[in-house]
Structures are given as structure tokens and as C-alpha cells.
Scaffold this active site. Sequence first.
Site, PDB file in Angstrom:
ATOM      1  N   LYS A  58       0.803  -1.135   0.034  1.00  0.00           N
ATOM      2  CA  LYS A  58       0.016  -0.074   0.095  1.00  0.00           C
ATOM      3  C   LYS A  58       0.886   1.369   0.084  1.00  0.00           C
ATOM      4  O   LYS A  58       1.971   1.288   0.653  1.00  0.00           O
ATOM      5  CB  LYS A  58      -0.749  -0.021   1.231  1.00  0.00           C
ATOM      6  CG  LYS A  58      -1.978   1.056   1.362  1.00  0.00           C
ATOM      7  CD  LYS A  58      -3.049   0.859   2.386  1.00  0.00           C
ATOM      8  CE  LYS A  58      -4.090   1.689   2.698  1.00  0.00           C
ATOM      9  NZ  LYS A  58      -4.763   1.417   3.707  1.00  0.00           N
ATOM     10  N   SER A 116      -9.798   1.377   2.843  1.00  0.00           N
ATOM     11  CA  SER A 116      -8.894   2.168   1.856  1.00  0.00           C
ATOM     12  C   SER A 116      -7.545   1.295   1.311  1.00  0.00           C
ATOM     13  O   SER A 116      -7.066   1.932   0.218  1.00  0.00           O
ATOM     14  CB  SER A 116      -7.933   3.335   2.613  1.00  0.00           C
ATOM     15  OG  SER A 116      -7.373   2.832   3.477  1.00  0.00           O
ATOM     16  N   SER A 138      -9.925  -0.917   6.950  1.00  0.00           N
ATOM     17  CA  SER A 138      -9.327  -0.621   5.553  1.00  0.00           C
ATOM     18  C   SER A 138      -8.726  -1.916   5.050  1.00  0.00           C
ATOM     19  O   SER A 138      -8.581  -1.836   3.761  1.00  0.00           O
ATOM     20  CB  SER A 138      -8.404   0.421   5.725  1.00  0.00           C
ATOM     21  OG  SER A 138      -8.856   1.725   5.353  1.00  0.00           O
TER      22      SER A 138
END
Length: 481
Positions: free
Chosen positions: A79, A154, A178
Amino acid sequence: MRKVKQSWELVEDFMNGIEDPVEHIYRVLDSINRWESMVNAYISLESPDILIEKAEEISRRIRRGERVGRLVGLIVSVKDNICTSFLPTTAASKILDPYIPPYDATVVERLLREDAIIVGKTNLDEFAMGSTTELSSFGPTRNPWDLDRVPGGSSGGSAASLSYGGADLSLGSDTGGSARLPAAYTATVGLKPTYGLVSRYGLIPYGNSLEQISPMARSVKDVALLLDIIGGFDPLDATSLNVDSLNTFNSIKADARDLKICILKEMVEGADSPINSMFWKIIEKLESEGANIEYYSLPILSKALPTYYTIAFAEAASNLARYAGIFYPTKGSSSSWEEYIGESRFKGFGREVKRRIMLGVYALSEGYRDEYYVAATKVRRVIRDEIVKLTSKCIIASQVSPILPPRLGERIDDPLKLYYMDMYTVVANLAGVPALAQPIGFHGDLPIGIQWIGGPLEESKLISIGLLIEDITGLRGVIVD
Ligand code: GLN
């Protein structure tokens, strides 16, 4: 849908000469070429030449019988709020674009030490603030199972990269859900570790007291493999627990007859009917195999969402104060100091991030602090105590999301609609306990997940129950075709 080997099996096959890391990287690059222009899972990708060279080097070392790491030849996506010194790190924000950190996050160092190949940095909602991956300044990520829908957020880029075969393993982060929400929306697995088990050194902070870097994969055992490598004490993180990495990879599948599962009214009620019916089908199946199911109600959980958002906004507001267009890429052009900072932030931050800074500053400001921030920390303590008490007796089973993956654009205009998507996931972050999300079925093409929450450092229990569920559903190593 089709099924692929699990990553740990692939490592064994590389070692036995049944599979070749070079062929494997070509396979992954093919998937990326095929899907990436539609899905947008990655913000930046390593160059194919470098990736192929690395795979060739690994392949040579294996053939020569040299010592290699536990992730040898596996392709890992990371990420883009986790620092890498060899690829830009933007947190999907214009204010950090372009930024190349001078160091690697501890988790990244640990991956590289085990001979993983990092393929690229995945898309996210700006600074990990969101639930759909639409709030990225690099455009939304789409759900490979249905390109009109979001992959959750996310860590949506991480989840999407796994579900189309663009990576074997992925690192996400989870402040309020997330890693778990995107896992549920893409038929992948995500685990939010116990607070302090995984080093946050090199994670761009959003809500420090809530978040953990989280392993994501296409199977429970692969998540365990990754967790064992990234977990364990790190002197560079002041909140790191003084524990060795857990040995969750060797967890043994749970026997349903030994399972004590509790279901909290507040963590199952309110979900749409396809999600509900799939959840109860699994619970009934476990019960028929001898699991002991108990039902509770914790009314304080009705306060979980406002408590989470008050604390998260307050922490975000103080974290984001460092971005002024000075230490990081310059954004403003005004010559006056205050105007320069204001202009940098005005141009650099997106709408939702600005909203959170303003609300967080408000919750922390003189005269309101006790009423909002301090009150929220007190409610948090009660939630934590209740959850820790309950998880000392049983594993909590719950929904991951109250709704199926929404269509792009459906939820972003109303922030409350976005926040609502986290109603079942924020509890584990407030309590600091581990939580696993895994797939249990599909409604048409749309994946549905289940969540398991355990007591502090009980990751192995979650892995064990996850393995049992995989046997029941057969959903392990699933990718979109
Ligand atoms: N959707 C939640 C939020 O926006 C959780 C995000 C996360 O876990 N990083 O705060």
C-alpha cells in the site's frame, strides 16, 4: 472465477523445482497488463526489467542450493502509505507527490530480507481516509469482480491487485477496517493484527492509536505466513509490543466442536439481506458440527462509530499538521509565510482530508476538547474492556460490511454514508484486538465476507477458525478470470 495455488505452496514448488520464479513473474506481469488499465490497483509499478532480473537471480540461487528466505520468489504489492526507498510513496495525496522516502518501513525490510519481490505500490483513499478507494488523487480503483463497483477501502488497490492475480501477497493498513472491508469486497483475506504486534515504523500515520499494517492474501494460510514475517518487536516503533513474532503459520485447523463463538446483536443487525443470509448459513453449519454459539448484546457498541471517528479525526488533524509544503514537495507560490502554507494545503489536500482536519481540530480545541475528544477516549476504554472481557471467553463472529460493494460514485457525496460502511469493523481497532475477514460466498458476482474477532495476541485462533471456514466454503486461492 478460478483457483490458483496458495503462495506458501508456490514457495515449496519453487524450492522443489516444480515451478520457476521467472515463469511466475511473467505470469503476474501478464495479469497486470491485462487488468491494470481497467482496475487501477497500482499507483506505481517497478519496471518489468528489474522484476525479471530479480526473479532470474532468485531462480539461480535456488538452483545452486543457496539459502533463501521464506517468501522466496513471491510477488508482493505494498500500500502506498508504507515507505519504500526504491519507489515513490504518496499516500495517494497530491501533497506528497512526488516523495521518495530515504528509508524503508520495517515491514518492507522484513519482506526483502525474506526474498520477496516488491512489484509496486497500491492505490488507497488519500492518507487511508475512506472506505471505497475513490478518494485517491490518482483516480479510483475498480473492483475486478464487477468493474462498475468499488473494491472497498482504503486498501482497495491491495485487494484488487490480489484478486486479479497482480500480486501473491499484499500489505495493507487498517485504522478502522481498511484491510478487512476490501478483503470482504474482493473475496480475499485480510487480518488486522493486535495493536503493537506489527511495527508502524515507516507507515504514514493517520490514526496512530488505532492502526496496524495488515497482511492481505488470497488464503488464510498465506495471511499467516505474511503476518509471521512482519510481526514482532521493533525498537523503532515506541508502541511496538515486546513480543516475538507469533507462529501463526503452523496453526492447526480448529475443530468445530471446540469452538465457542459469540454473536453480538449490534455487530450483525442492520446488514442487507444477502449478507445476512450467508452469515447465518455459516453459523448454522458450524453449530450443526458442534460449535457452541452464544448470543449477547453490548449496547455501548451503538457508540462505536462516533467514538472511532472522533478519535481518528483528532489524531489525523495532529498528524497532518506536518504537511505544510516545506519538508515535503513544495506546493505554494505566495511569498508570505502564512499564505504559502495555506496555499500548499489548499492545493495539496483533497476534500475529505480537509473535512477531517477541520473536524479533528474542532474536537481538540479549547472548550470542546472534554465534550468530544476526551469523552470519546472514555467510551473507547469501556468498549475495549467489554470486548477484551468477551473475547477471553469466545471468538466474536460478525459481518464485515452492512452492504454489498457499492457502485462507483454511489456513496462519496455523503460522508455519513461512507462512515456507515465501517460500523462492524471499527470495534476491533478501538479495542486493539485482532480481526480477520475472509470470503464466505457470492451474491451473483459480488463477494461476501465474514469477520472473526479474538482477544489480544490471539491471531492463531483466528487463523485456525479461518482454515476451518475455508474447508467448508472451498473459497481459498480464488481469483477473477
Ligand atoms: N473507513 C475508515 C476511515 O475512513 C477506516 C479507514 C482505515 O482503516 N484506514 O477512517
